[in-house]
Design an enzyme around this catalytic site. Structure first.
Site, PDB file in Angstrom:
ATOM      1  CB  SER A 186      -0.922   0.000   1.219  1.00 50.15           C
ATOM      2  OG  SER A 186      -0.166  -0.149   2.410  1.00 50.15           O
ATOM      3  N   GLY A 215       4.441   1.279  -0.689  1.00 54.05           N
ATOM      4  CA  GLY A 215       5.638   1.205  -1.514  1.00 54.05           C
ATOM      5  C   GLY A 215       5.709  -0.121  -2.241  1.00 54.05           C
ATOM      6  CD  GLN A 216       6.533  -0.263  -7.173  1.00 58.64           C
ATOM      7  OE1 GLN A 216       5.309  -0.275  -7.218  1.00 58.64           O
ATOM      8  NE2 GLN A 216       7.275  -0.026  -8.253  1.00 58.64           N
ATOM      9  CG  ASP A 225       1.301  -3.954   8.645  1.00 57.58           C
ATOM     10  OD1 ASP A 225       0.154  -4.440   8.642  1.00 57.58           O
ATOM     11  OD2 ASP A 225       1.825  -3.472   7.627  1.00 57.58           O
TER      12      ASP A 225
END
Length: 845
Positions: free
Chosen positions: A276, A278-279, A435
């Site tokens: 959501s 970054g990559q 998370d």
């Protein structure tokens, strides 16, 4: 003069073009409400015609602007008139249009003058109200930290953007909810569930990172969502749309100050995963020299790149949610600091955008976990500091597979390790990873647990940690009467409702909820309708009792996700029971006074304040079993890291001595010595009584052994040798404890089957460990001796009814009609001067 006029006209033309172009650029923000494709094409052609033809005067410029606006207005007016607000729109034009035409420009259409007038009015009022105030910041969070005050000042000047986003969220969400409502009315909720689930996944993706995070958390809650929605939302865990690699390369080069080729030996054209915020790319980094590692292997790294303009997107969503929060609180009469919860969530969300902070969090976890028994079985990826900035995070590449997709036999064990790891973070190290969705939990090739993505964390202060330990001890031991008091301390019950914590209705309701939860199965096991009815009844009688403290938002998120993962592997998974191993370990090893109180509550229950308290066998069994499970999993034994029988015995001996043979008195040692002293004295009295009775009786009624040892009968009925109900209960508990200790011996050690060599080796090890801890052993022995003396003094001090002994009597005058010798109760004293003196000496020692 001519040159100046031309320059002025050119500047005016540029200004007009920029203004119109700005309108065109903002159109995509509201395209979800109206189809503006035709409008945009017409507007673009008009702009091109204006900019391509020379304008010689201000009047021509004004005419061009009016022409452009008229073209735009006609198309917009048609769209709005045909929409659901068409009637209201037409009415406003008819009533206010003529006035604004006179004030602004006679040739402009009514709808355009209405919009312009609204904007001018807002700007004037906003300017007047802002007199004397600081100018608005250039970004929502100038210090790159969550700041709702700065965000409000920033977005107050961008009302168009705020309204556009609010309408977009409302419209898209409303469309989905309308579809659900139609399904409900037509009885198609079940048959259309997969379609709606896919629509929800697409909706959350369109709405952006804030909503994707919510979907990720819900995607593993099988007890809350139907299988169709779980499948639909799972795509949000690791299939979020990526952004172009060209943009990612620009961000990397800008952040690192070097070209991609200078830093990396190989950088892929596509990311391996998109999230959501970054990559991630798997790259090969250039090392010093020939770029090789020891052994000739290249250095693989994971490079996470932040999405462009993500800060402003999140800031806008958090601003909207925070503005709506008070309305939601009033509407639903919530007794919760809802704004505080939003602020807590927002602070964590914004912190997650600082990759330097994320790197610090990962290193803090690594440093903290090595000081616990979990060292070696759980870790965070090592950070490559020289390639890490606020928007780029580089770590060592970790080979593994997602925990929830692994088919290995040790997955359930790793789930237990994950639970112990998160409890250790929350209650020990104080830095909690918030998370833990399945994409962030990896099973490595060597069977270890790797926790990824350390951007979202929360920190807990020591006092809160101890209160949570007490609460969890009460939960796992089913001491539900203590729960309301815990909730008051934790902030779930307001201070002004503290007088209600002992109310039987609250205790009963909470006991029912926690009891069902402990049984396993998650929220699905709880009778939600009954719980709601009970809570509504309590609210009607006592007012709004419960609230959610802001700090709990991330704790709830973390453990909700962990429970969802557990329920995926086991439909009867109980998160409360899974907490038992860590709680047991903490209660037995923590030296704080408050934890000692929680330990007393755990093993004694309601009798913890009774002087004659005896440990509850069932509770001790639960505690010992939980500690054994924690030790076994934390040591890696269940992960195939098996040890020899000698090593197992050595490990147990070390644990026992570390817990009990300490130089400083700990809560556990104090309870152990107290109970051991009671066991010794009770067992001694019981054994003496048994041997004495077996020796036979004399005609006088006295036992043979008693007459030999105590010819004068001084101690014949003394409380020192007399067995009472407490002694009998203590002896029975002792038998059960011996059985418990035997049954909980190391799993790979069968004591009778030990060889002579192993016995000699084990004896040598134990002797060596006793010698190493000789000071602690001596101190423990001294405390035990003192406790034995104290128990004896207390028993003499209390005295008690002496045994009534039946003896033959030749003189009727010397006995009562039933042949029993009576004591004059008036001559009995509670304690003698000599005994008081002895107690004083004992206290001095």
């Amino acid at each position: 003069s001519s040159a100046t006029s031309q320059a002025t006209q050119a500047a005016a033309t540029t200004t007009a073009t920029d203004g119109v172009q700005s309108i065109a650029n903002n159109l995509p923000d509201i395209r979800n409400i109206i189809d503006f494709s035709t409008i945009s094409e017409t507007l673009s052609s008009t702009i091109n015609s204006v900019t391509s033809s020379p304008l010689s005067s201000a009047s021509e410029i004004a005419a061009a602007i009016v022409s452009t606006v008229q073209s735009y207005e006609t198309l917009v007016d048609d769209e709005l008139t045909a929409s659901i607000i068409g009637e209201a729109w037409s009415s406003a034009k008819d009533q206010l249009g003529p006035l604004f035409e006179t004030l602004i420009h006679p040739d402009l259409p009514p709808s355009v003058t209405l919009v312009i007038a609204s904007y001018v009015t807002y700007s004037v009022v906003n300017t007047i109200l802002s007199f004397g105030q600081e100018p608005p910041p250039n970004s929502p969070y100038p210090m790159n930290k969550y700041d709702p005050v700065s965000a409000r000042r920033y977005f107050d000047g961008k009302w168009g953007l705020v309204v556009s986003r609010a309408v977009q969220v409302s419209f898209l969400s409303g469309t989905f909810l309308l579809g659900l409502a139609l399904d409900f009315v037509m009885g198609k909720l079940e048959s259309n569930s997969q379609v709606r689930a896919d629509e929800l996944s697409v909706l959350l993706t369109k709405l952006g990172p804030s909503f994707i995070k919510i979907g990720q958390s819900l995607s593993i809650r099988r007890d809350l969502l139907s299988p169709a929605y779980v499948r639909g939302l799972k795509s949000l865990q690791d299939q979020v749309p990526s952004f172009p690699t060209a943009e990612a390369r620009e961000i990397i080069e800008s952040e690192l100050g070097s070209s991609i080729e200078e830093v990396f030996e190989d950088f892929p054209s596509e990311p391996i995963a998109a999230a959501s915020l970054g990559q991630v790319y798997k790259a090969i980094v250039r090392d010093d020299g020939d770029g090789k590692r020891e052994g000739g292997s290249m250095r693989d790294v994971a490079v996470k790149v932040q999405r462009p303009n993500i800060m402003n997107q999140i800031a806008l969503d958090m601003h909207l949610i925070r503005e709506v929060a008070p309305i939601i609180k009033r509407t639903f009469n919530l007794n919760t600091d809802f704004v505080g919860v939003v602020d807590t969530w927002g602070a964590g969300f914004v912190d997650e955008l600082d990759y330097i902070e994320e790197a610090i969090n990962a290193k803090s976890f690594t440093e903290g976990i090595v000081r616990t028994p979990l060292a070696g079985v759980v870790f965070a990826p090592p950070v490559v500091d020289e390639l890490t900035t606020r928007k780029v995070l580089t770590t060592e590449w970790v080979v593994g597979e997602r925990l929830d997709k692994s088919a290995k036999e040790d997955v359930s064990i790793l789930c237990s390790i994950a639970m112990n790891s998160y409890l250790t973070m929350m209650l020990e190290t104080g830095l909690l990873h918030c998370d833990p969705h399945p994409g962030n939990l990896l099973r490595t090739t060597d069977g270890k647990l790797c926790i990824l993505d350390w951007g979202m964390v929360t920190r807990l202060d020591p006092d809160l940690q101890i209160t949570l330990i007490e609460h969890m001890a009460h939960l796992t031991s089913a001491d539900y009467e203590e729960i309301p008091k815990d909730l008051l301390r934790l902030g779930f019950i307001p201070e002004d409702k503290s007088d209600l914590i002992r109310d039987s209705g609250i205790v009963d309701t909470l006991a029912e909820i926690y009891g069902a939860w402990t049984a396993g199965g998650g929220a699905a096991a709880v009778d939600v309708n009954k719980v709601i009815a009970d809570l509504q009844e309590l609210t009607a009688e006592k007012g709004n009792i419960f609230k959610i403290p802001p700090y709990f938002a991330y704790i709830a998120k973390s453990f909700s996700v962990l429970e969802g993962i557990g329920l995926t592997n086991d439909a009867q998974y109980s998160i409360i029971n899974e907490c038992l191993p860590y709680v047991s370990k903490r209660l037995l090893t923590d030296k704080s006074e408050r934890t000692g109180g929680a330990l007393s509550t755990f093993i004694f229950g309601p009798d913890k304040s009774n002087e004659d308290r005896i440990i509850d066998y069932d509770r001790v069994e639960q505690l010992v079993s939980g500690f054994g499970d924690y030790t076994t999993s934390a040591s890696g034994e269940l992960l195939g890291q098996n040890s020899s029988r000698t090593d197992a015995v050595e490990s147990v001996a070390t644990q026992v001595l570390d817990l009990l043979a300490t130089e400083e008195e700990t809560p556990l040692q104090k309870i152990f010595i107290e109970q051991l002293a009671k066991i010794i004295t009770s067992s001694t009295r019981s054994a003496w009584s048994d041997i004495r009775e077996r020796s036979g009786k004399l005609p006088s009624g006295r036992t043979v052994l008693g007459s030999i040892v105590d010819p004068l009968g001084i101690f014949r009925t003394s409380p020192i040798v007399r067995v009472n109900d407490l002694d009998e209960r203590t002896v029975e508990t002792t038998r059960n404890l011996i059985q418990l200790i035997t049954s909980n011996s190391p799993s790979n050690v069968d004591i009778p089957s030990l060889t002579n060599t192993e016995i000699v080796e084990i004896s040598s090890i134990i002797a060596q460990k006793l010698f190493e801890r000789r000071s602690g052993v001596v101190q423990t022995g001294n405390r035990l001796a003192m406790q034995l003396l104290q128990l004896t003094a207390d028993r003499l001090d209390k005295g008690g009814e002496r045994d009534i002994v039946v003896v033959p009597s030749s003189d009727p005058a010397d006995s009562s009609s039933d042949g029993r010798i009576r004591e004059d109760s008036e001559k009995k004293e509670e304690s003698s001067d000599r005994l008081a003196s002895a107690r004083q000496i004992l206290a001095t020692i």
